[in-house]
Design an enzyme around this catalytic site. Structure first.
Site, PDB file in Angstrom:
ATOM      1  N   ASP A 170      -8.226  -2.723   9.988  1.00 59.59           N
ATOM      2  CA  ASP A 170      -8.644  -3.595   8.891  1.00 59.59           C
ATOM      3  C   ASP A 170      -9.296  -4.873   9.398  1.00 59.59           C
ATOM      4  OD1 ASP A 170      -8.976  -3.751   6.148  1.00 59.59           O
ATOM      5  OD2 ASP A 170      -7.176  -4.945   5.851  1.00 59.59           O
ATOM      6  N   ARG A 190     -10.667 -11.191   1.103  1.00 59.33           N
ATOM      7  CA  ARG A 190     -11.487 -12.235   0.482  1.00 59.33           C
ATOM      8  C   ARG A 190     -10.816 -13.604   0.558  1.00 59.33           C
ATOM      9  NH1 ARG A 190     -11.284  -8.924  -5.033  1.00 59.33           N
ATOM     10  NH2 ARG A 190     -11.075  -7.316  -3.420  1.00 59.33           N
ATOM     11  N   LYS A 216       0.827  -1.197   0.000  1.00 57.77           N
ATOM     12  CA  LYS A 216       0.000   0.000   0.000  1.00 57.77           C
ATOM     13  C   LYS A 216       0.873   1.262   0.000  1.00 57.77           C
ATOM     14  CE  LYS A 216      -3.878  -1.908   2.679  1.00 57.77           C
ATOM     15  NZ  LYS A 216      -4.944  -1.631   1.685  1.00 57.77           N
TER      16      LYS A 216
END
Length: 487
Positions: free
Chosen positions: A279, A342, A268
């Site tokens: 997060d 995910r 990032k």
């Protein structure tokens, strides 16, 4: 040396209901704004101050029996939440000023409600009072003085019962904030798991099990292990089981528990990376919600799963181009190591559905920055395979003051998540929030499922209503209210 980390979970204000005022207790009065017909003439001066009545406007009264005037606008229940939050912040500031001036610190204050305030007004005011003054600071200094007790002056006969539910809902939101705000040099996956086990305590019918990295290897949690492989802090699976007697409905709640996210090798930008301690806000909401569900003794069977890992950079980090085999055998082509949420959710969804056979599944995650672009930072996105479940989520959010908007699962994009080297692609491009939801759908089968993307509202950079800067605890209250709707 005193541990500078605040206790987790922190302690909330005590709320009590009475129909009279104790002598010497500082008093706040709630004031509605004048109607357009009345104009300014509709509000008389109090102690030399002419109140505005504007929702969230708190004025200090220099003389007389009332110390603060808090506006409730048009008197709608949601305005009471804004008033309560602004009032508790103003009272805390006044307490600090009193202490600095050498005066005796007051630890309780009273709030006088209008005669026509009902149970819903009491609930909304309580949310504001309980959460509006939330603080989380890691410091060696002594904590700033703050009020401990609020007495609500009202004759409404259902006020006390209304507060019981609100206390647990507010406690869930505050606990989720505590977990997400805890700095990541403390908050490893093991710390998060240990905290979840600890807070279950003696709550009836609630058990929490922390699965370590050896167990994850044995069971084949390839997504969790890949994401957590780059960190010296090994991953965990946190499994919460609430089993009330006689329950006939079983819900599975799954939350992303990335305790810090560098983005991995797809690193990032530095500017916003410090916020990645939050997060795991989806996982925090699950832990806090299941605890509250058990504390409220709701007659619904609930399983909570939080796959917890730290997405770090090292020689053992997973790579773009890797093929990862998830729990249950399905394989994923990795396109971007920053799409790690995910990956861990996929393992947990398949495991939870296979083991527990729930009637419905809801997952919550700070999953995609695309949702911040789509819905801003105060509304969560709902993707669902079942219309009734989607409506339950949005209605539950309305009842507790959390905004949700249903997003589409576009079938013309479903093919984009199909893989060429593996079964599915993790980051195929396209509208980020939608393709991420479509990826997760590949792991839920036919069970009714809702995916809650809270990347926007999970964090705040300024104060509004009962929210203060930092983690917001978003989704925890909705999840508790959702489960209650099945009771």
């Amino acid at each position: 040396m005193r541990n500078p980390l605040p206790p987790v979970p922190g302690k909330l204000l005590e709320l009590e209901v009475s129909d009279d005022l104790r002598r010497g207790t500082p008093l706040a009065t709630l004031i509605a704004a004048p109607s357009e017909e009345d104009g300014d003439a509709g509000l008389a001066e109090i102690g030399g101050v002419r109140p505005t009545g504007k929702a969230g406007d708190v004025q200090t009264v220099p003389t007389g029996g009332v110390r603060w005037l808090a506006g409730v606008g048009d008197g709608e229940p949601k305005q009471y939440r804004k008033a309560g939050a602004a009032l508790v912040r103003a009272v805390s500031s006044a307490l600090e000023e009193d202490v600095k001036a050498g005066q005796k610190a007051f630890r309780a204050f009273a709030v006088e409600l209008p005669e026509d305030a009902g149970a819903e007004h009491v609930e909304e005011l309580a949310f504001g009072l309980l959460l509006g003054g939330y603080r989380f600071t890691v410091t060696a200094d002594e904590p700033k003085p703050s009020p401990r007790t609020v007495r609500l002056i009202t004759r409404h006969k259902d006020a006390t019962d209304a507060l019981e539910r609100v206390r647990e809902l507010a406690a869930a939101a505050a606990f989720a904030r505590d977990l997400a705000n805890t700095p990541s040099n403390v908050k490893t996956p093991a710390w998060l798991a240990d905290t979840a086990v600890r807070v279950a305590g003696d709550i009836p019918n609630l058990t929490v099990t922390a699965r370590d990295e050896k167990w994850l290897v044995e069971q084949g949690f390839g997504g969790v292990l890949a994401v957590g492989g780059g960190s010296a802090a090994p991953p965990r699976l946190i499994e919460l089981e609430y089993r009330p007697r006689g329950a006939t409905t079983h819900l599975l709640l799954v939350g992303k528990g990335i305790t810090f996210d560098t983005g991995g090798l797809s690193i990032k930008p530095a500017d916003g990376m410090h916020l990645m301690r939050t997060d795991m806000a989806g996982g925090a909401a699950i832990i806090a919600a299941v605890r509250a569900i058990a504390a409220l003794r709701l007659p619904v069977k609930v399983t909570g799963l939080v796959p917890a890992a730290e997405n770090h950079v090292s020689g053992s980090s997973y790579r773009p181009g890797d093929i990862v085999r998830h729990y249950g055998g399905k394989t994923t082509e990795v396109g971007n190591t920053d799409a790690e949420g995910r990956m861990v959710l996929a393992d947990a969804l398949v495991y939870g559905i296979k083991k527990h056979k729930p009637d419905a599944v809801i997952d919550a995650a700070t999953l995609t920055g695309a949702m911040k672009v789509s819905l801003g930072v105060r509304t969560g996105g709902v993707f669902a395979t079942d219309d009734a479940l989607a409506e339950r989520v949005t209605k539950a959010g309305e009842r507790v003051g959390e905004a949700w908007w249903r997003m589409p699962l576009l079938e013309d994009l479903a093919e984009s998540v199909q893989g060429s080297l593996g079964d599915v692609q993790q980051a195929p491009g396209g509208p980020g929030g939608i393709v991420a939801a479509l990826f997760l759908r590949e792991f839920v089968g036919d069970v009714p499922w809702a995916h809650l993307d809270i990347a926007g509202p999970a964090r705040a950079d300024k104060t509004y209503a009962d929210v203060v800067p930092g983690a917001t605890g978003f989704a925890a209250r909705t999840l508790v209210e959702l489960v209650a709707s099945y009771a």
